[in-house]
Design an enzyme around this catalytic site. Structure first.
Site, PDB file in Angstrom:
ATOM      1  N   GLY A   1       4.640  -5.717   3.115  1.00  0.00           N
ATOM      2  CA  GLY A   1       3.624  -5.048   3.917  1.00  0.00           C
ATOM      3  C   GLY A   1       3.323  -5.662   5.279  1.00  0.00           C
ATOM      4  CB  ILE A   2       0.035  -6.171   6.950  1.00  0.00           C
ATOM      5  CG1 ILE A   2      -0.393  -4.695   6.901  1.00  0.00           C
ATOM      6  CG2 ILE A   2      -0.476  -6.832   8.220  1.00  0.00           C
ATOM      7  CD1 ILE A   2      -1.891  -4.468   6.716  1.00  0.00           C
TER       8      ILE A   2
ATOM      9  CG  ASP B   1      -2.423 -18.372  -6.567  1.00  0.00           C
ATOM     10  OD1 ASP B   1      -3.274 -17.938  -5.764  1.00  0.00           O
ATOM     11  OD2 ASP B   1      -2.448 -18.123  -7.790  1.00  0.00           O
TER      12      ASP B   1
ATOM     13  CG  ASN C   1      -1.196 -10.617   5.365  1.00  0.00           C
ATOM     14  OD1 ASN C   1      -1.681  -9.569   5.777  1.00  0.00           O
ATOM     15  ND2 ASN C   1      -0.286 -10.641   4.394  1.00  0.00           N
TER      16      ASN C   1
ATOM     17  CE1 TYR D   1      -8.984  -5.309   0.074  1.00  0.00           C
ATOM     18  CE2 TYR D   1     -10.191  -3.652   1.341  1.00  0.00           C
ATOM     19  CZ  TYR D   1      -9.110  -4.508   1.197  1.00  0.00           C
ATOM     20  OH  TYR D   1      -8.164  -4.571   2.187  1.00  0.00           O
TER      21      TYR D   1
ATOM     22  CE  LYS E   1      -9.267  -7.771   2.736  1.00  0.00           C
ATOM     23  NZ  LYS E   1      -8.282  -8.824   3.099  1.00  0.00           N
TER      24      LYS E   1
ATOM     25  CB  ILE F   1      -2.018  -0.040   7.035  1.00  0.00           C
ATOM     26  CG1 ILE F   1      -3.199  -0.431   7.953  1.00  0.00           C
ATOM     27  CG2 ILE F   1      -0.678  -0.485   7.631  1.00  0.00           C
ATOM     28  CD1 ILE F   1      -3.191   0.178   9.348  1.00  0.00           C
TER      29      ILE F   1
HETATM   30  N1  LIG Z   1      -2.729  -1.527   3.687  1.00  0.00           N
HETATM   31  C1  LIG Z   1      -3.940  -1.275   4.155  1.00  0.00           C
HETATM   32  O1  LIG Z   1      -4.311  -0.090   4.323  1.00  0.00           O
HETATM   33  C2  LIG Z   1      -4.882  -2.402   4.520  1.00  0.00           C
HETATM   34  C3  LIG Z   1      -6.063  -2.076   5.185  1.00  0.00           C
HETATM   35  C4  LIG Z   1      -6.946  -3.080   5.544  1.00  0.00           C
HETATM   36  C5  LIG Z   1      -6.657  -4.401   5.222  1.00  0.00           C
HETATM   37  N2  LIG Z   1      -5.516  -4.710   4.562  1.00  0.00           N
HETATM   38  C6  LIG Z   1      -5.287  -6.128   4.253  1.00  0.00           C
HETATM   39  O2  LIG Z   1      -4.045  -6.550   4.782  1.00  0.00           O
HETATM   40  C7  LIG Z   1      -3.501  -7.605   3.971  1.00  0.00           C
HETATM   41  C8  LIG Z   1      -2.075  -7.259   3.587  1.00  0.00           C
HETATM   42  O3  LIG Z   1      -2.109  -6.041   2.862  1.00  0.00           O
HETATM   43  P1  LIG Z   1      -0.837  -5.113   2.630  1.00  0.00           P
HETATM   44  O4  LIG Z   1      -1.279  -3.730   2.824  1.00  0.00           O
HETATM   45  O5  LIG Z   1       0.326  -5.636   3.369  1.00  0.00           O
HETATM   46  O6  LIG Z   1      -0.699  -5.335   1.043  1.00  0.00           O
HETATM   47  P2  LIG Z   1       0.528  -5.794   0.143  1.00  0.00           P
HETATM   48  O7  LIG Z   1       0.027  -5.672  -1.257  1.00  0.00           O
HETATM   49  O8  LIG Z   1       1.770  -5.093   0.549  1.00  0.00           O
HETATM   50  O9  LIG Z   1       0.690  -7.331   0.540  1.00  0.00           O
HETATM   51  C9  LIG Z   1      -0.167  -8.350   0.088  1.00  0.00           C
HETATM   52  C10 LIG Z   1       0.686  -9.585  -0.189  1.00  0.00           C
HETATM   53  O10 LIG Z   1      -0.190 -10.637  -0.625  1.00  0.00           O
HETATM   54  C11 LIG Z   1       0.425 -11.286  -1.716  1.00  0.00           C
HETATM   55  N3  LIG Z   1      -0.581 -11.968  -2.554  1.00  0.00           N
HETATM   56  C12 LIG Z   1      -1.463 -11.396  -3.404  1.00  0.00           C
HETATM   57  N4  LIG Z   1      -2.176 -12.349  -4.026  1.00  0.00           N
HETATM   58  C13 LIG Z   1      -1.744 -13.545  -3.533  1.00  0.00           C
HETATM   59  C14 LIG Z   1      -2.107 -14.898  -3.790  1.00  0.00           C
HETATM   60  N5  LIG Z   1      -3.052 -15.211  -4.684  1.00  0.00           N
HETATM   61  N6  LIG Z   1      -1.477 -15.871  -3.100  1.00  0.00           N
HETATM   62  C15 LIG Z   1      -0.506 -15.563  -2.201  1.00  0.00           C
HETATM   63  N7  LIG Z   1      -0.107 -14.294  -1.929  1.00  0.00           N
HETATM   64  C16 LIG Z   1      -0.730 -13.310  -2.598  1.00  0.00           C
HETATM   65  C17 LIG Z   1       1.140 -10.188  -2.479  1.00  0.00           C
HETATM   66  O11 LIG Z   1       2.141 -10.699  -3.348  1.00  0.00           O
HETATM   67  C18 LIG Z   1       1.694  -9.349  -1.331  1.00  0.00           C
HETATM   68  O12 LIG Z   1       2.989  -9.783  -0.944  1.00  0.00           O
HETATM   69  C19 LIG Z   1      -4.456  -7.767   2.788  1.00  0.00           C
HETATM   70  O13 LIG Z   1      -5.357  -8.848   3.014  1.00  0.00           O
HETATM   71  C20 LIG Z   1      -5.210  -6.441   2.784  1.00  0.00           C
HETATM   72  O14 LIG Z   1      -6.482  -6.551   2.169  1.00  0.00           O
HETATM   73  C21 LIG Z   1      -4.615  -3.748   4.217  1.00  0.00           C
END
Ligand SMILES: NC(=O)c1ccc[n+]([C@@H]2O[C@H](COP(=O)([O-])OP(=O)(O)OC[C@H]3O[C@@H](n4cnc5c(N)ncnc54)[C@H](O)[C@@H]3O)[C@@H](O)[C@H]2O)c1
Length: 266
Positions: A19-20, A62, A89, A164, A168, A199
């Protein structure tokens, strides 16, 4: 060849396997940073480091575990001798289906705060310590940039994401306290938060499944909420992270960069 926007900087991206985080790791590497990607997802994290090539490295981490932060910082210090950029992130959305208040139990609440808040707190603590080594007060270059991942759910209420949203919101506030502390101490360390809207990532898909209805219809309904008329892509957020991480943002600290196509404007 023109120097990259973060040329030669030493960066860590947590949760960089997908992801991001993956997009941010890519953009930072494309602009010249030496990136260490961390995640609990070992297979996907290693694949990202391989794809980035060069000086990129994957470290299993972690973010909830203090010992993992210590080990990560030791690894980066041994390899590079300093840290310039930390992108906190890693985050999770839910550990159970519904996140309305009445359906959220204490276990779910705590699980979300552990990753989304405690993980970012530990990151700031260890990140600032690592960035202070050889810092300005010691006559070194020092300084650095921390970019914390919040969400629009940290700015506005979301009935279906109680735990959540609280997590945040805490990231938003933590970011400002760290920013002021670092600024007043003259550490040259900036700390900012990024607030994505809707996203298209795995988490984005999970959001759309929360209601239990058809995810495609949920995507369509969500996109109707976006004044700009489309969902954001991971790279759109990654480009904001890149800006805040770079020296282009040298006078920006404690700020909230919203990347939501206008959702929170109306
Ligand atoms: N996708 C959206 O719409 C959105 C919107 C606002 C904020 N966010 C934030 O952006 C960030 C990335 O989200 P994303 O959409 O890429 O999600 P995603 O689930 O694709 O990626 C999150 C990553 O974090 C890792 N992760 C989870 N728990 C963990 C831990 N304890 N230690 C280390 N790594 C860990 C996961 O394995 C994953 O690779 C997050 O903080 C999320 O809350 C996402």
């Amino acid at each position: 060849m023109m120097a990259g926007r973060v040329e030669g900087k030493i960066a860590i991206v947590t949760g960089g396997a997908t992801g991001i985080g993956r997009a941010a790791a890519r953009r930072l590497a494309e602009e010249g940073a030496k990136v260490t990607v961390t995640d609990v997802n070992v297979e996907a994290g290693q694949a990202v480091a391989e794809e980035l090539g060069g000086d990129a490295l994957f470290v299993q981490q972690d973010v909830r575990q203090e010992a993992d932060w210590q080990r990560l910082m030791d690894t980066v210090a041994d390899r590079h001798g300093r840290l310039d950029i930390l992108h906190n992130n890693a985050g999770i959305l839910a550990t159970q289906k519904s996140q309305f208040l009445a359906d959220t139990d204490l276990e779910q609440w705590r699980a979300l705060q552990a990753v989304n808040v405690e993980g970012v707190f530990l990151g700031c603590k260890y990140g600032v310590a690592a960035m202070s080594v050889g810092g300005r007060e010691k006559g070194g270059a020092g300084g650095g940039a921390i970019v914390n991942m919040s969400s629009i759910a940290g700015l506005i209420g979301t009935a279906g994401a109680v735990a959540y949203g609280a997590s945040k919101g805490a990231v938003r506030q933590l970011t400002k306290s760290v920013a002021i502390d670092c600024a007043r101490k003259g550490l040259g360390i900036r700390c900012n938060s990024v607030h994505p809207g809707i996203i298209q990532t795995d988490m984005g898909n999970a959001v759309m499944s929360l209601s239990g209805g058809d995810p495609e219809r949920a995507w369509a309904a969500s996109i109707r909420r976006v004044p700009m008329g489309e969902a954001g892509q991971a790279v759109d957020v990654a480009n904001c992270v890149l800006f805040l991480a770079s020296d282009e943002a040298r006078h920006v600290t404690g700020a909230e960069l919203v990347v939501d196509g206008g959702i929170t404007v109306i």
